[in-house]
Design an enzyme around this catalytic site. Structure first.
Site, PDB file in Angstrom:
ATOM      1  N   LYS A  22       0.839  -1.204   0.000  1.00 57.29           N
ATOM      2  CA  LYS A  22       0.000   0.000   0.000  1.00 57.29           C
ATOM      3  C   LYS A  22       0.875   1.256   0.000  1.00 57.29           C
ATOM      4  CE  LYS A  22      -1.758   1.712   3.968  1.00 57.29           C
ATOM      5  NZ  LYS A  22      -1.512   3.146   4.163  1.00 57.29           N
ATOM      6  N   ASN A  23       1.897   1.253   0.880  1.00 52.28           N
ATOM      7  CA  ASN A  23       2.682   2.476   1.053  1.00 52.28           C
ATOM      8  C   ASN A  23       3.616   2.770  -0.120  1.00 52.28           C
ATOM      9  OD1 ASN A  23       1.400   2.911   3.431  1.00 52.28           O
ATOM     10  ND2 ASN A  23       3.168   2.523   4.758  1.00 52.28           N
TER      11      ASN A  23
ATOM     12  N   CYS B 236      -5.111  13.469  13.132  1.00 51.39           N
ATOM     13  CA  CYS B 236      -4.949  12.068  12.798  1.00 51.39           C
ATOM     14  C   CYS B 236      -4.867  11.309  14.098  1.00 51.39           C
ATOM     15  CB  CYS B 236      -3.686  11.884  11.977  1.00 51.39           C
ATOM     16  SG  CYS B 236      -3.293  10.173  11.702  1.00 51.39           S
TER      17      CYS B 236
ATOM     18  N   ARG C 214       1.239  14.690  13.486  1.00 50.45           N
ATOM     19  CA  ARG C 214       1.677  14.471  12.090  1.00 50.45           C
ATOM     20  C   ARG C 214       1.632  15.741  11.238  1.00 50.45           C
ATOM     21  NH1 ARG C 214      -0.592   8.760   9.995  1.00 50.45           N
ATOM     22  NH2 ARG C 214       1.344   8.676   8.883  1.00 50.45           N
TER      23      ARG C 214
ATOM     24  N   ASP D 106       5.063   0.637  11.909  1.00 47.41           N
ATOM     25  CA  ASP D 106       3.842   0.013  11.393  1.00 47.41           C
ATOM     26  C   ASP D 106       3.695  -1.454  11.810  1.00 47.41           C
ATOM     27  OD1 ASP D 106       3.064   2.351  10.255  1.00 47.41           O
ATOM     28  OD2 ASP D 106       3.556   1.800   8.192  1.00 47.41           O
TER      29      ASP D 106
ATOM     30  N   ARG E 199      -8.569  -0.482   4.832  1.00 52.22           N
ATOM     31  CA  ARG E 199      -7.677   0.525   4.242  1.00 52.22           C
ATOM     32  C   ARG E 199      -6.350  -0.109   3.837  1.00 52.22           C
ATOM     33  NH1 ARG E 199      -6.055   4.892   7.915  1.00 52.22           N
ATOM     34  NH2 ARG E 199      -4.742   5.123   6.092  1.00 52.22           N
TER      35      ARG E 199
HETATM   36  C1  UD1 Z   1       4.566   6.898   6.287  1.00 51.42           C
HETATM   37  C2  UD1 Z   1       3.687   5.689   6.168  1.00 51.42           C
HETATM   38  C3  UD1 Z   1       3.197   5.230   7.536  1.00 51.42           C
HETATM   39  C4  UD1 Z   1       4.387   5.014   8.472  1.00 51.42           C
HETATM   40  C5  UD1 Z   1       5.294   6.235   8.490  1.00 51.42           C
HETATM   41  C6  UD1 Z   1       6.581   6.012   9.279  1.00 51.42           C
HETATM   42  C7  UD1 Z   1       2.603   5.872   4.004  1.00 51.42           C
HETATM   43  C8  UD1 Z   1       1.344   6.065   3.245  1.00 51.42           C
HETATM   44  N1  UD1 Z   1       2.537   6.008   5.334  1.00 51.42           N
HETATM   45  O1  UD1 Z   1       3.771   7.943   6.841  1.00 51.42           O
HETATM   46  O2  UD1 Z   1       2.476   4.011   7.374  1.00 51.42           O
HETATM   47  O3  UD1 Z   1       3.919   4.768   9.780  1.00 51.42           O
HETATM   48  O4  UD1 Z   1       5.672   6.603   7.148  1.00 51.42           O
HETATM   49  O5  UD1 Z   1       7.272   4.934   8.786  1.00 51.42           O
HETATM   50  O6  UD1 Z   1       3.631   5.577   3.443  1.00 51.42           O
HETATM   51  N2  UD1 Z   1       6.896  14.689  10.495  1.00 51.42           N
HETATM   52  C9  UD1 Z   1       7.005  16.032  10.780  1.00 51.42           C
HETATM   53  N3  UD1 Z   1       6.797  16.933   9.763  1.00 51.42           N
HETATM   54  C10 UD1 Z   1       6.494  16.548   8.504  1.00 51.42           C
HETATM   55  C11 UD1 Z   1       6.395  15.173   8.215  1.00 51.42           C
HETATM   56  C12 UD1 Z   1       6.605  14.247   9.238  1.00 51.42           C
HETATM   57  O7  UD1 Z   1       7.281  16.414  11.927  1.00 51.42           O
HETATM   58  O8  UD1 Z   1       6.335  17.408   7.633  1.00 51.42           O
HETATM   59  C13 UD1 Z   1       7.127  13.688  11.567  1.00 51.42           C
HETATM   60  C14 UD1 Z   1       5.887  12.857  11.879  1.00 51.42           C
HETATM   61  O9  UD1 Z   1       5.037  13.509  12.777  1.00 51.42           O
HETATM   62  C15 UD1 Z   1       6.505  11.602  12.459  1.00 51.42           C
HETATM   63  C16 UD1 Z   1       7.803  11.455  11.664  1.00 51.42           C
HETATM   64  O10 UD1 Z   1       8.058  12.740  11.109  1.00 51.42           O
HETATM   65  O11 UD1 Z   1       6.828  11.803  13.815  1.00 51.42           O
HETATM   66  C17 UD1 Z   1       7.762  10.417  10.558  1.00 51.42           C
HETATM   67  O12 UD1 Z   1       6.608  10.611   9.764  1.00 51.42           O
HETATM   68  P1  UD1 Z   1       6.604  10.284   8.202  1.00 51.42           P
HETATM   69  O13 UD1 Z   1       7.744   9.359   7.906  1.00 51.42           O
HETATM   70  O14 UD1 Z   1       6.512  11.535   7.452  1.00 51.42           O
HETATM   71  O15 UD1 Z   1       5.238   9.487   8.069  1.00 51.42           O
HETATM   72  P2  UD1 Z   1       4.298   9.454   6.781  1.00 51.42           P
HETATM   73  O16 UD1 Z   1       5.109   9.642   5.563  1.00 51.42           O
HETATM   74  O17 UD1 Z   1       3.120  10.316   7.009  1.00 51.42           O
END
Ligand code: UD1
Length: 429
Positions: free
Chosen positions: A22-23, A126, A131, A316, A408
């Protein structure tokens, strides 16, 4: 609302086919926005998130055709999507769609890079912590975008196109790495992305972009180089197997005991999780067909785990591993470093008889001899599947409510498990 009914106690024995990730499928579908030519994606899982992203892309004017299934086709084979983003009719991604799936925010980078303008709703709250999206916006600003926040929307402009830049992420982010990669692919000049996410899904996106004509090197390491090109072209790409689905069924097998072949799974994508499972007493073998997981009569051993960006133990799989540890012979400590508040499953696991207490970002799990079935509530995707794993090993009936969370991210979950002997069924309602 559908429910899932499980009667625990059966060992799992048989074969579980692993679906496309999915990711990876989500960012790959979004990458179609970068080109006027057709992107063909194979091995796309049939999931609610994929269907929702089809709607979101459709809203931008993207045409998507899905291959039909013919008699005799493997019912577990992934679908092939032909995605045609030749004409973008709308550069706005509205709140009612983006708020339903956070990853849809990632349309921002490619729309901006190709069209020079995009208006995308902030994803909103969320269940697993705040996030934010600041890293995405900072990366696009570094590439020369002008970004404002207006009434809950990110309004981004780059009338003269994006320009290559050095992007340094303060913390590893999978989504922000996707955004930077897609935007830099069409920027003028060279970009360097530092402290990039090393997740296999980033590598899969980079591989597809390279097939589309992008010049990218270093994906899978912390430093990615991108040499911008003026346009990208048609390509065909198969989505890599889902390492989280793989790890989930591996943990389910370790939990119930038995012998399961995870067909099509790739061990190199989840070495840290497989290592932990071995320490917990499971036998894991890589074969040509996939990954074979076994656990005989011996009990489950406690193992301490801390989540970390790839190649560390994935957040995850944290909830699923906690479910396994509830029946370990002793205490284990599970520390979550990626997301705050990703422990909603603790309360629900407790309803099945698990003994867990929280110490800040660490859950201390005291293994118990037996779990007993109970009604429980799914709170998010990974938490809900942890309840299924616990239910498979609990005595009596567990009824999991709000299973739309499962839909999902897990294709044909009940079918895959019941084929291996689990007593599990969906109750529509
Ligand atoms: C993706 C995955 C999710 C997984 C996560 C971490 C998908 C669709 N989702 O989510 O399943 O749990 O990676 O492996 O691929 N952060 C910030 N600012 C930002 C972006 C992120 O502070 O602009 C922080 C987040 O709050 C979190 C950390 O960075 O603490 C990692 O998040 P991120 O790797 O961005 O998660 P996603 O890409 O949303």
């Amino acid at each position: 609302m559908d429910k899932i009914r499980i009667v625990g106690g059966n060992e799992l024995k048989g074969t579980i086919p692993i679906s496309g990730a999915k990711n990876a499928a989500l960012p790959l579908m979004i990458a179609s926005l970068l080109t006027e030519e057709k992107l063909i994606l194979e091995n796309v899982p049939r999931l609610a998130d994929v269907a929702l992203l089809q709607r979101i892309l459709g809203n931008h004017g993207v045409d998507i055709t899905t291959n039909g299934k013919r008699n005799g086709d493997d019912p577990y084979a992934g679908q092939t999507l032909e995605i045609d983003a030749r004409v973008i009719v709308d550069t706005t991604a509205p709140y009612d769609l983006v708020s339903r799936m956070r990853a849809s925010f990632w349309v921002l980078g490619p729309l901006l890079a190709r069209i020079g303008v995009a208006k995308v709703s902030l994803p909103g709250g969320c269940a697993i912590g705040t996030r934010p999206v600041d890293f995405h916006l900072d990366a696009l600003r570094a590439l020369g975008a002008d970004i404002e926040i207006d009434a809950g929307y990110v309004v981004a402009k780059a009338p003269n196109g994006l320009k290559g830049a050095r992007i340094v992420f303060p913390k590893v982010s999978v989504g922000a790495t996707h955004t930077a990669l897609m935007a830099a692919a069409l920027a003028r000049g060279d970009s360097i992305i530092e402290n990039a996410a090393r997740e296999p899904e980033v590598v899969d996106l980079a591989d597809c972009l390279i097939k589309m004509g992008a010049r990218i090197s270093g994906a899978g390491s912390s430093t990615i180089h991108v040499e911008g090109v003026a346009r990208l072209k048609a390509a065909r790409h198969a989505v890599l197997p889902d390492r989280i689905e793989t790890g989930t069924y591996a943990m389910a097998t370790a939990m119930t005991g038995g012998d399961v072949m995870l067909a099509g799974a790739r061990p190199d994508l989840l070495e840290s999780a497989l290592d932990v499972l071995r320490q917990a007493g499971a036998e894991i073998d890589a074969t040509n067909e996939g990954i074979r997981v076994r656990r005989n009569g011996a009990g489950i051993l406690p193992v301490d785990v801390t989540t970390a960006p790839y190649p560390g133990f994935p957040t995850d799989l944290q909830a699923q591993f906690m479910a396994l540890m509830t029946k370990a012979k002793g205490n284990s400590r599970i520390t979550e470093t990626i997301f705050e508040n990703r422990f909603m499953h603790v309360q629900e696991l407790a309803r099945l008889g698990a003994r867990i207490h929280l110490e800040g970002d660490t859950a201390v799990v005291e293994g118990v001899e037996r779990l007993t079935g109970a009604p429980v509530m799914a709170t998010d995707l990974r938490a809900s599947v942890s309840l299924v794993i616990a239910g498979l090993a609990a005595e009596g009936e567990t009824m999991v409510q709000r299973v739309y969370h499962l839909d999902r991210g897990f294709e044909k979950l009940e079918e895959k498990l019941s084929r291996c002997g689990a007593q599990i069924e969906r109750i529509s309602g």
